[in-house]
Scaffold this motif. Structure first.
Motif, short mmCIF file in Angstrom:
data_model
loop_
_atom_site.label_atom_id
_atom_site.label_comp_id
_atom_site.label_asym_id
_atom_site.label_seq_id
_atom_site.Cartn_x
_atom_site.Cartn_y
_atom_site.Cartn_z
N ILE A 80 0.85 -1.18 0.00
CA ILE A 80 0.00 0.00 0.00
C ILE A 80 0.89 1.24 0.00
N TYR A 81 0.67 2.13 -0.94
CA TYR A 81 1.44 3.37 -0.99
C TYR A 81 0.59 4.49 -1.56
N ILE B 33 -2.36 -0.95 -8.19
CA ILE B 33 -3.71 -0.70 -8.69
C ILE B 33 -4.31 0.46 -7.90
N PRO B 34 -4.78 1.52 -8.57
CA PRO B 34 -5.35 2.65 -7.83
C PRO B 34 -6.66 2.25 -7.15
N ILE B 35 -6.72 2.51 -5.85
CA ILE B 35 -7.91 2.16 -5.07
C ILE B 35 -8.83 3.37 -4.93
N LYS B 36 -8.26 4.47 -4.45
CA LYS B 36 -9.08 5.61 -4.06
C LYS B 36 -8.32 6.90 -4.32
N THR B 37 -9.02 7.89 -4.86
CA THR B 37 -8.44 9.23 -4.99
C THR B 37 -8.76 9.96 -3.70
N MET B 38 -7.72 10.26 -2.94
CA MET B 38 -7.91 10.86 -1.62
C MET B 38 -8.22 12.35 -1.71
N HIS B 39 -7.54 13.05 -2.60
CA HIS B 39 -7.72 14.49 -2.70
C HIS B 39 -7.33 14.97 -4.09
N THR B 40 -8.08 15.93 -4.62
CA THR B 40 -7.76 16.56 -5.90
C THR B 40 -7.89 18.06 -5.71
#
Length: 63
Positions: A4-5, A37-44
């Motif tokens: 996880i990173y 694999i991208p899981i979640k976009t935390m902030h944009t």
């Protein structure tokens, strides 16, 4: 290899605003990955610079 990173990516996108029209802006997104694999976009967040607004009162000439 980490399982996880978190990775931050920046790119330029064209965003349309009704008030200002089409503007190019820098968009940065922070995404959480699990084994690549991208899981979640935390902030944009978007970095948009606006010029000073025109004010009709400032343009009036007082004679």
């Amino acid at each position: 290899m980490k399982f996880i990173y978190i990775k931050r990516e920046s790119n330029t996108k064209e965003l349309y605003r009704t008030r200002n029209g089409l503007k190019k802006s820098k968009v940065t997104s922070i995404t959480k990955y699990f084994m690549g694999i991208p899981i979640k976009t935390m902030h944009t967040y978007r970095q948009i610079y606006y010029r000073r607004k025109n004010n009709a009162v400032e343009k009036m000439l007082f004679i």
